[in-house]
Design a protein around this motif. Structure first.
Motif, PDB file in Angstrom:
ATOM      1  N   ASP A 244       0.708  -1.231   0.089  1.00 25.18           N
ATOM      2  CA  ASP A 244       0.086  -0.044  -0.183  1.00 25.18           C
ATOM      3  C   ASP A 244       0.737   1.455   0.142  1.00 25.18           C
ATOM      4  OD1 ASP A 244      -2.093  -1.410  -0.046  1.00 25.18           O
ATOM      5  OD2 ASP A 244      -2.729  -1.395   2.104  1.00 25.18           O
TER       6      ASP A 244
ATOM      7  N   GLN B 239      -5.109   9.121   0.194  1.00 23.07           N
ATOM      8  CA  GLN B 239      -5.804   9.575   1.666  1.00 23.07           C
ATOM      9  C   GLN B 239      -5.186  10.810   2.189  1.00 23.07           C
ATOM     10  OE1 GLN B 239      -4.454   6.145   4.002  1.00 23.07           O
ATOM     11  NE2 GLN B 239      -2.291   6.936   4.166  1.00 23.07           N
ATOM     12  N   ASN B 240      -6.054  11.361   3.109  1.00 23.94           N
ATOM     13  CA  ASN B 240      -5.657  12.620   3.715  1.00 23.94           C
ATOM     14  C   ASN B 240      -4.603  12.174   4.998  1.00 23.94           C
ATOM     15  OD1 ASN B 240      -7.173  11.693   5.628  1.00 23.94           O
ATOM     16  ND2 ASN B 240      -9.000  13.008   4.930  1.00 23.94           N
TER      17      ASN B 240
ATOM     18  N   LEU C  88      -2.585   4.410  -3.156  1.00 19.90           N
ATOM     19  CA  LEU C  88      -3.685   4.736  -2.143  1.00 19.90           C
ATOM     20  C   LEU C  88      -3.562   6.230  -2.242  1.00 19.90           C
ATOM     21  CD1 LEU C  88      -3.841   1.889  -1.021  1.00 19.90           C
ATOM     22  CD2 LEU C  88      -3.622   2.815   1.026  1.00 19.90           C
TER      23      LEU C  88
ATOM     24  N   SER D 161      -5.269  12.390   7.928  1.00 17.37           N
ATOM     25  CA  SER D 161      -6.284  11.601   8.912  1.00 17.37           C
ATOM     26  C   SER D 161      -6.175   9.960   8.592  1.00 17.37           C
ATOM     27  CB  SER D 161      -7.351  12.139   9.306  1.00 17.37           C
ATOM     28  OG  SER D 161      -8.281  12.045   8.310  1.00 17.37           O
ATOM     29  N   LYS D 162      -5.692   9.593   7.263  1.00 19.96           N
ATOM     30  CA  LYS D 162      -5.508   8.229   6.909  1.00 19.96           C
ATOM     31  C   LYS D 162      -7.051   7.986   6.280  1.00 19.96           C
ATOM     32  CE  LYS D 162      -1.379   8.055   8.658  1.00 19.96           C
ATOM     33  NZ  LYS D 162      -0.104   8.292   7.483  1.00 19.96           N
ATOM     34  N   THR D 163      -7.844   8.805   5.880  1.00 21.27           N
ATOM     35  CA  THR D 163      -9.117   8.514   5.154  1.00 21.27           C
ATOM     36  C   THR D 163      -8.787   8.200   4.228  1.00 21.27           C
ATOM     37  OG1 THR D 163     -10.236  10.025   6.914  1.00 21.27           O
ATOM     38  CG2 THR D 163     -11.341   9.345   4.640  1.00 21.27           C
ATOM     39  N   ILE D 164      -9.008   6.960   3.339  1.00 25.13           N
ATOM     40  CA  ILE D 164      -8.820   6.711   2.065  1.00 25.13           C
ATOM     41  C   ILE D 164      -9.727   7.081   1.413  1.00 25.13           C
ATOM     42  CG2 ILE D 164      -8.412   4.744   0.388  1.00 25.13           C
ATOM     43  CD1 ILE D 164      -7.290   3.243   2.966  1.00 25.13           C
ATOM     44  N   TYR D 165      -9.510   7.858   0.083  1.00 26.62           N
ATOM     45  CA  TYR D 165     -10.560   8.406  -0.848  1.00 26.62           C
ATOM     46  C   TYR D 165     -10.687   7.487  -2.000  1.00 26.62           C
ATOM     47  CZ  TYR D 165     -10.817  12.876   1.821  1.00 26.62           C
ATOM     48  OH  TYR D 165     -10.930  14.022   2.519  1.00 26.62           O
ATOM     49  N   HIS D 166      -9.336   6.929  -2.471  1.00 24.33           N
ATOM     50  CA  HIS D 166      -9.448   6.067  -3.566  1.00 24.33           C
ATOM     51  C   HIS D 166      -8.280   5.081  -3.555  1.00 24.33           C
ATOM     52  CE1 HIS D 166     -12.017   8.439  -6.155  1.00 24.33           C
ATOM     53  NE2 HIS D 166     -11.401   9.714  -5.838  1.00 24.33           N
ATOM     54  N   ARG D 167      -8.454   3.845  -4.187  1.00 26.47           N
ATOM     55  CA  ARG D 167      -7.500   2.707  -4.004  1.00 26.47           C
ATOM     56  C   ARG D 167      -7.377   2.590  -5.656  1.00 26.47           C
ATOM     57  NH1 ARG D 167      -5.030  -1.152  -0.850  1.00 26.47           N
ATOM     58  NH2 ARG D 167      -6.130  -0.430   0.850  1.00 26.47           N
TER      59      ARG D 167
END
Length: 486
Positions: free
Chosen positions: A303, A313-314, A311, A316-322
């Motif tokens: 990853d 992500q912002n 990956l 704060s580790k919020t994943i927007y796209h993989r």
């Protein structure tokens, strides 16, 4: 969304050459074994089985080992008794490109830092690399292929490193950790990256920054010295020698130093020590030796080092796209044209070299080299990414994999070639990772991942590869509208 955006036009004449990724310009094809231990001597069968291009020579006495000469690049592997009886400097004088490796059965060497090891067992200092072996966990046949790969990487990094490289740096003072970890790591990375081992803080500084003391790291051009600009991941213990302290918590200082100078490099702290808890904001903490820890590591490497999905992500580790393949990356770029938050995230990714690292790992070397020095922002960044990726996808559709006199454009073409072509031609492409690189470029990342660690020879290799390709061909045909992103 169709997996392939471009269909071949039979009237179009131009084709583009397939340029494979070459990590090591010098390849070790010769291994020499001089060992008293019968288990180690009998383990040599594991080399041609896993590395079919290897030629193995067995030596039987100290004089023939000391006087051994061959013009080929080579690795010479010793056990404790054998290394203690040869003249290592004479071997190096006679062989220009050679790496000397000690496979030690000595439990003290397994867990000793370099200074302690050299003080009690001076012969170990004659080796370029030291690993732990035993009758069970570190059986020679389990680790020999990884050791040869590591020797090849070291030779190329130290002598033939002019080209852009991608390096995993492992920092630990205990040979037993290298023996446990290297087979896992090489199985993950295939031939997409090299591995370098360091055992002290000072050795690590020299490798990353080309300096003897961290006070010498200064100015804007520090990345022009050492190999830090080529490192894609650092995996480090917390406790290893620094200066006169063999048990210092140098991993803490090293983590901060890397994040200050190379914030793009992911750091993995492999340790159970409580001292690693306050590094969680800077590094991924992997409890060394825990059940399941190596599986966690595999997921992390996929990853965050360009090996697997891309990956987005912002903080704060919020994943927007993989993103699974280059088609999926293109779709995200198009979306960012009208999504300010996504565009700002991608700016950070561009500044930290994430695009080029991922593209390089997935076979797009020329595109990665084009994007790497750029620092575009905003709409200009989106325009450059969109146009360059779209152009690369079009080129890929007209980039065949050539097997003997056959041009392979599709999975159907590949499957037919695997069933009909000379096994020698298939083996060469498998040995050099051509199949997985070509498949990665065409968006078949799952298939590339399964094929990547497979090596062998003859009809057995052809049948194995054909079986895997046929399985995934059926999957892709059954899911032609599968998303390229999640």
């Amino acid at each position: 969304m169709m997996r392939a955006k471009f269909k071949l036009n039979p009237q179009r004449q131009r084709e583009y050459p397939f340029v494979p990724r070459i990590i090591n310009p010098i390849r070790l094809e010769q291994a020499v074994i001089f060992a008293a231990d019968e288990q180690l001597r009998s383990a040599v069968d594991a080399l041609p089985e896993n590395l079919p291009w290897m030629q193995v020579d067995m030596l039987n006495d100290p004089l023939s080992a000391t006087n051994y000469h061959s013009p080929q690049p080579k690795v010479i592997i010793f056990d404790d008794v054998a290394l203690n009886t040869v003249n290592a400097e004479e071997i190096r004088k006679r062989n220009r490109d050679v790496i000397l490796v000690l496979l030690s059965y000595n439990p003290m060497i397994h867990c000793s830092p370099p200074t302690v090891m050299l003080e009690q067992f001076p012969y170990a200092g004659n080796a370029d690399l030291v690993f732990a072996v035993d009758r069970d966990e570190f059986a020679p046949e389990k680790i020999l292929p990884s050791i040869v790969r590591c020797a090849e990487d070291r030779l190329n990094i130290e002598k033939y490193s002019r080209a852009r490289r991608f390096i995993f740096l492992i920092v630990d003072d205990e040979p037993r950790w290298f023996s446990q970890f290297l087979p896992v790591l090489y199985n993950i990375i295939g031939q997409r990256a090299a591995v370098m081992l360091t055992r002290t803080y000072e050795e690590t500084l020299r490798f990353l920054f080309g300096v003897e003391d961290e006070a010498e790291i200064y100015g804007k051009n520090y990345h022009l010295h050492g190999h830090g600009d080529d490192v894609v991941c650092v995996i480090t213990d917390i406790f290893f020698p620094k200066g006169d302290n063999p048990g210092s918590d140098a991993g803490r200082r090293l983590t901060h130093l890397i994040k200050n100078h190379y914030p793009r490099i992911p750091v993995i702290v492999a340790s159970k020590a409580r001292e690693g808890d306050d590094l969680r904001e800077l590094a991924f903490i992997m409890p060394k030796g825990d059940i399941g820890s190596l599986d966690l590591l595999k997921n992390y490497l996929h990853d965050f080092t360009g090996m697997g999905d891309f990956l987005i992500q912002n903080k704060s580790k919020t994943i927007y796209h993989r993103v699974k393949n280059i088609q999926g990356l293109y779709e995200v770029i198009v979306q960012a044209e009208h999504d300010l938050e996504l565009r700002q995230l991608l700016e950070v990714y561009g500044q930290n070299d994430f695009f080029s690292t991922w593209l390089y790992m997935h076979g797009f070397r020329e595109l990665a080299d084009f994007l790497r020095p750029r620092q575009d922002r905003g709409q200009r960044m989106i325009t450059v990414l969109k146009r360059s990726i779209q152009r690369e996808m079009l080129r890929t559709a007209y980039t065949p994999l050539i097997i003997e006199d056959t041009r392979v454009f599709t999975l159907d073409d590949l499957l037919l070639a695997l069933r009909t072509k000379d096994p020698t031609a298939i083996q060469y492409l498998s040995d050099h990772d051509y199949f997985s690189i070509w498949l990665d470029r065409h968006g078949y990342t799952e298939l590339a991942e399964e094929i990547r660690p497979i090596h062998g020879s003859g009809m057995k290799l052809e049948q194995t590869l054909a079986r895997i390709v046929e399985k995934w061909k059926g999957h892709y045909e059954a899911n032609p509208y599968a998303d390229n992103t999640e």
